[in-house]
Design a protein around this motif. Structure first.
Motif, PDB file in Angstrom:
ATOM      1  N   GLU A 323       0.781  -1.200   0.011  1.00 30.92           N
ATOM      2  CA  GLU A 323       0.277   0.058  -0.081  1.00 30.92           C
ATOM      3  C   GLU A 323       0.873   1.207  -0.080  1.00 30.92           C
ATOM      4  N   GLU A 324       2.083   1.082   0.811  1.00 31.66           N
ATOM      5  CA  GLU A 324       2.672   2.306   0.700  1.00 31.66           C
ATOM      6  C   GLU A 324       3.392   2.750  -0.479  1.00 31.66           C
ATOM      7  N   ASN A 325       4.155   1.576  -1.242  1.00 30.58           N
ATOM      8  CA  ASN A 325       4.486   1.859  -2.461  1.00 30.58           C
ATOM      9  C   ASN A 325       3.446   2.319  -3.611  1.00 30.58           C
ATOM     10  N   LYS A 326       2.540   1.770  -3.380  1.00 34.68           N
ATOM     11  CA  LYS A 326       1.384   2.159  -4.269  1.00 34.68           C
ATOM     12  C   LYS A 326       1.087   3.652  -4.275  1.00 34.68           C
ATOM     13  N   ASN A 327       0.764   4.057  -3.007  1.00 40.11           N
ATOM     14  CA  ASN A 327       0.467   5.560  -2.707  1.00 40.11           C
ATOM     15  C   ASN A 327       1.495   6.235  -3.159  1.00 40.11           C
ATOM     16  N   ARG A 328       2.683   5.980  -2.919  1.00 41.69           N
ATOM     17  CA  ARG A 328       3.899   6.821  -3.444  1.00 41.69           C
ATOM     18  C   ARG A 328       4.182   6.939  -5.067  1.00 41.69           C
ATOM     19  N   ILE A 329       3.643   5.751  -5.650  1.00 37.14           N
ATOM     20  CA  ILE A 329       3.733   5.716  -6.909  1.00 37.14           C
ATOM     21  C   ILE A 329       2.706   6.775  -7.616  1.00 37.14           C
ATOM     22  N   VAL A 330       1.500   6.514  -7.099  1.00 39.23           N
ATOM     23  CA  VAL A 330       0.395   7.297  -7.309  1.00 39.23           C
ATOM     24  C   VAL A 330       0.556   8.743  -7.232  1.00 39.23           C
ATOM     25  N   SER A 331       1.055   9.202  -6.002  1.00 38.11           N
ATOM     26  CA  SER A 331       1.323  10.522  -5.714  1.00 38.11           C
ATOM     27  C   SER A 331       2.343  11.220  -6.612  1.00 38.11           C
ATOM     28  N   THR A 332       3.534  10.352  -6.905  1.00 40.22           N
ATOM     29  CA  THR A 332       4.511  10.959  -7.705  1.00 40.22           C
ATOM     30  C   THR A 332       3.966  11.127  -9.033  1.00 40.22           C
ATOM     31  N   LYS A 368       8.125   7.135 -18.666  1.00 40.40           N
ATOM     32  CA  LYS A 368       9.590   6.615 -18.865  1.00 40.40           C
ATOM     33  C   LYS A 368      10.607   7.699 -18.211  1.00 40.40           C
ATOM     34  N   ASN A 369      10.342   8.778 -18.379  1.00 38.46           N
ATOM     35  CA  ASN A 369      11.422  10.064 -18.026  1.00 38.46           C
ATOM     36  C   ASN A 369      11.301  10.239 -16.533  1.00 38.46           C
ATOM     37  N   LEU A 370      10.215   9.655 -15.654  1.00 35.62           N
ATOM     38  CA  LEU A 370      10.104   9.751 -14.323  1.00 35.62           C
ATOM     39  C   LEU A 370      10.885   8.543 -13.528  1.00 35.62           C
ATOM     40  N   GLU A 371      11.604   8.030 -14.102  1.00 31.96           N
ATOM     41  CA  GLU A 371      12.337   6.760 -13.390  1.00 31.96           C
ATOM     42  C   GLU A 371      12.916   7.195 -12.202  1.00 31.96           C
ATOM     43  N   ASP A 372      13.776   8.281 -12.339  1.00 38.98           N
ATOM     44  CA  ASP A 372      14.573   8.578 -11.189  1.00 38.98           C
ATOM     45  C   ASP A 372      13.733   9.408 -10.001  1.00 38.98           C
ATOM     46  N   ASP A 373      12.743   9.983 -10.446  1.00 37.97           N
ATOM     47  CA  ASP A 373      11.627  10.596  -9.645  1.00 37.97           C
ATOM     48  C   ASP A 373      11.081   9.758  -8.616  1.00 37.97           C
ATOM     49  N   ILE A 374      10.628   8.661  -9.203  1.00 34.24           N
ATOM     50  CA  ILE A 374       9.865   7.499  -8.622  1.00 34.24           C
ATOM     51  C   ILE A 374      10.881   6.635  -7.767  1.00 34.24           C
TER      52      ILE A 374
END
Length: 789
Positions: A323-332, A368-374
């Protein structure tokens, strides 16, 4: 004085205890036994298909998260293991039958007087079958069970195999006489009755003639056996024309007997080639050629030699982490105005794949360009974005698990996918992100390139490849050529030299560590390749599989040079070191083997820790479609090995990417530790082996040619001593000089050439030792003295 009257105490009678069941209890108990017998039957049946998968669960019976593959889950797996493996093997199927019969007796309220006899003779039959299966199939403990195997072993220690056989015959005679009233008279009556039936049936086959009418002509047809000269036509009278197939055909039977008669038309088969007839006769007389016959008692390594690393815990699902990873991916993604319509997680051993479906109108390249941000938002290494996932309309984001699971080699070897793999050279690499065992065929790759930084799992990957083949192939079917410049990685396989390894005729060690010997070995493999292609040409087949099938069918004559061809797998551990020291001398034969050796069963596996362009050249990359990348240090190295990025984002410890020319698959490599490899090689090495390792053709390099005249003054300082060694032993080989005089291979080869120029030894004769032309030391002294005059 009056006597007191004593009251006699009544004698106490002991009540006899008797156990009797009421009718209702008999029905209940009978139903229970019938249900139990059905459960045991299906458990036993399922066990023979799922026992390998359920082995690891026998020690994890209390773990409710684990699930067995047996039809009755853990109960079925445990009970079947107790009866089938630790008990009586196949004979244990009699227990469900006995329980069912007992249950029917109770359920129907029948008289149980004969029930005890059924159990006594049933148990006797179980013991006999178990011992018999253990005697005739000692290599298959599941057939006779542990009891059958141990009782055989115990009886053979005291009576030998003949004694055990006689005991089995006697027990069988007792069972036949007591249960089936076996007697010699009964056998005689049976055969006499069968003989009478055959005579009666033979008489009934006689039938009258039939008549074929075609227009005004008639043809007599007889149901008697016809002569073999008849060829696809009917026997006809003189001056009768040949039957026209387009005309009508009526069959009139004599009026005396209106019965159906089968019309048989005999045809004479075409004559086969003489070779085909000979081959068929040889196969009929001796059976197909079996290359495994010389080591017919060879036993494959068992699963017990491998450790269940981390297998007991399995994959732990951490819902909070998901859940934590999912929320962070969605928010990013939301911060960059990227909406998500759907997200799904697939949990693997070390990595979890989050599949997202973006909203309509979102460009894939933007994600794809947001790899480092995620990666920054998740605070994790090894983030990899797959945009899009091949075959799916989703985008994948691979995130490493906080608590990674170890994938043991035992779990992938025991998997159903590997055990039932119908492949020539199956390799179990490990498990995918979806926790599925990943198995590929080396024969179809056909060569493999492996790269990774130090300590990232490259050596473990090589051991996994070799271990997979050792668990699947017989020593007659595959040979390894091992090159280990570091001299420490592959030395464990020295113990299986005479089983699985191949080497040059003059080499003492099968595992090659000297660069000069590597060059000679590669060129020797090229000679082997050319020789095999010549055999395929004369056999008129296209590949090694068709050739071996033809040879097994005895259609190829060994006197013409034909032989069974095993697969040869060349494994080079540190390729960069060879390129640095030998360069083109190594690259040229490897390129030639990679281009041509697939069809004749020679496959290459090359590993390096430096995948730079000067090591993995374009020629090599073009001929190695299958590539494995463990973690590397830069994106350039990742592109060099995979032609794509991603290997620099792996997390190490066996995390790897595999490609075979199309899609890139992320895997967790199976872990096999050094002690496990040592136990496997010890198990194989302790068994009966071939007299020597598989010998490759001898290769004579440019510096050791046979047509050079050496000047006496240029002879080696050890020339005289070497000549005496050769003459005394009457064997002309460089390895003998190496051992006796403690010289290097190159120097010994030069001395052999000088001995040939001096007329002491004969010319090169392939894999055979050179002929010694000087009979004794006295003749040698005369020869050398004449040279100085």
């Amino acid at each position: 004085m009056a006597k007191k009257r004593t009251k006699s105490k009544p004698k106490s009678t002991k009540k006899s205890f008797s156990f009797k069941l009421s009718k209702q209890n008999k029905i209940i108990l009978g139903s229970l036994l019938i249900v139990l017998s059905i459960a045991l039957f299906f458990s036993f049946m399922s066990y023979y298909f799922t026992w390998q998968e359920d082995q690891s669960l026998l020690t994890e019976f209390r773990d409710r998260n684990k699930e067995a593959s047996n039809l009755l889950n853990k109960f079925g797996a445990a009970v079947s293991h107790f009866f089938m493996y630790r008990g009586f093997g196949l004979a244990s199927f009699a227990f469900p039958l006995l329980l069912a019969v007992t249950g029917l007796y109770l359920f129907l309220g029948l008289n149980g007087k004969g029930l005890v006899n059924k159990w006594i003779w049933g148990l006797t039959g179980i013991i006999w079958v178990s011992i018999a299966l253990g005697f005739f199939a000692m290599e298959q403990p599941l057939l006779g069970g542990l009891i059958g195997y141990e009782m055989n072993d115990f009886l053979q220690d005291y009576t030998g195999k003949i004694g055990v056989f006689l005991i089995l015959v006697f027990m069988l005679m007792v069972i036949l006489v007591r249960l089936f009233n076996f007697s010699p008279e009964g056998i005689g009556n049976f055969f006499r009755a069968q003989r009478q039936h055959l005579k009666k049936d033979f008489k009934n086959t006689e039938s009258p003639e039939a008549e074929v009418v075609l227009g005004d002509q008639s043809i007599s047809l007889s149901t008697e056996p016809s002569e073999p000269e008849i060829v696809d036509t009917y026997t006809h009278k003189k001056d009768i024309p040949v039957l026209n197939p387009e005309a009508g055909l009526d069959v009139n039977l004599p009026k005396e007997e209106e019965t159906d008669i089968a019309l048989k038309v005999e045809t004479v088969k075409e004559e086969k080639e003489e070779k085909g007839n000979k081959a068929a006769k040889l196969v009929k007389d001796f059976g197909e050629f079996d290359p495994k016959l010389e080591l017919g008692n060879y036993k494959f390594p068992t699963l017990d030699l491998l450790e269940p690393h981390g297998a007991t815990g399995g994959i732990t699902i951490n819902q909070e982490e998901l859940e934590e990873n999912k929320n962070r991916i969605v928010s990013t993604l939301k911060n960059y105005k990227i909406g998500i319509a759907q997200i799904k997680a697939t949990i693997g051993p070390t990595v979890t794949l989050y599949e997202i479906v973006p909203e309509a109108g979102i460009r894939i390249s933007k994600i794809k360009n947001l790899e480092d941000d995620i990666a920054l938002s998740l605070a994790a290494l090894g983030i990899r974005i797959i945009a899009p996932i091949p075959g799916k309309g989703t985008i994948g984001i691979e995130v490493p698990n906080k608590n990674a699971s170890v994938v043991s080699m035992r779990s992938v070897i025991a998997s159903n996918k590997f055990q039932k793999a119908e492949m020539e050279l199956p390799i179990a690499f490990g498990k995918t992100i979806s926790n599925e065992t990943f198995v590929v065929d080396l024969a179809k790759m056909p060569h493999m390139l492996m790269a990774g930084a130090t300590g990232q799992g490259k050596s473990v990957g090589l051991n996994a490849v070799i271990t997979s083949l050792l668990y699947k192939k017989h020593p007659a079917e595959i040979k390894f050529v091992l090159v280990d410049p570091k001299k420490v990685e592959l030395t464990l396989y020295n113990k299986i030299e005479r089983h699985f390894l191949a080497k040059l005729p003059d080499s003492e060690d099968a595992i090659i560590t000297d660069n000069t010997k590597v060059i000679n070995t590669l060129n020797s493999l090229c000679i082997e390749m050319d020789n095999r292609y010549e055999l395929l040409k004369t056999a008129m087949v296209r590949n090694i599989k068709e050739y071996n099938v033809k040879f097994k069918a005895r259609k190829l004559n060994p006197n013409d040079g034909h032989k069974f061809l095993p697969y040869i797998v060349l494994v080079i551990d540190e390729f960069a070191d060879l390129i640095m020291t030998a360069g083109k001398e190594v690259e040229a034969p490897i390129a030639r083997l990679a281009q041509l050796a697939r069809a004749i069963g020679i496959h290459l596996i090359i590993a390096t820790q430096r995948p730079s362009v000067n090591v993995i050249t374009g020629i090599i990359k073009a001929n190695f479609p299958a590539r494995i990348a463990f973690r590397v240090t830069s994106k350039i190295d990742s592109r060099t090995i995979l032609d794509a990025q991603g290997a620099d984002q792996l997390i190490g410890r066996g995390d790897m990417l595999f490609t075979q020319g199309n899609d890139v698959t992320r895997l967790q490599c199976a872990f096999v530790d050094t002690p496990e490899v040592a136990k496997i090689t010890e198990y194989i090495g302790s068994q009966r082996a071939y007299p020597d390792a598989h010998l490759l053709p001898e290769y004579v390099g440019e510096d050791s040619g046979t047509g050079i005249d050496y000047d006496i003054s240029d002879r080696d300082a050890m020339f005289r001593e070497a000549a005496e060694v050769i003459v005394n032993a009457q064997q002309g080989s460089a390895s003998l000089i190496q051992r006796k005089l403690k010289l290097g291979y190159n120097r010994a080869g030069r001395i052999i050439d000088q001995l040939e120029a001096a007329g002491i030894v004969g010319p090169f004769e392939g894999s055979k030792a050179r002929q010694v032309l000087v009979p004794d030391i006295f003749a040698l002294d005369q020869l050398l003295e004449n040279e100085t005059k």
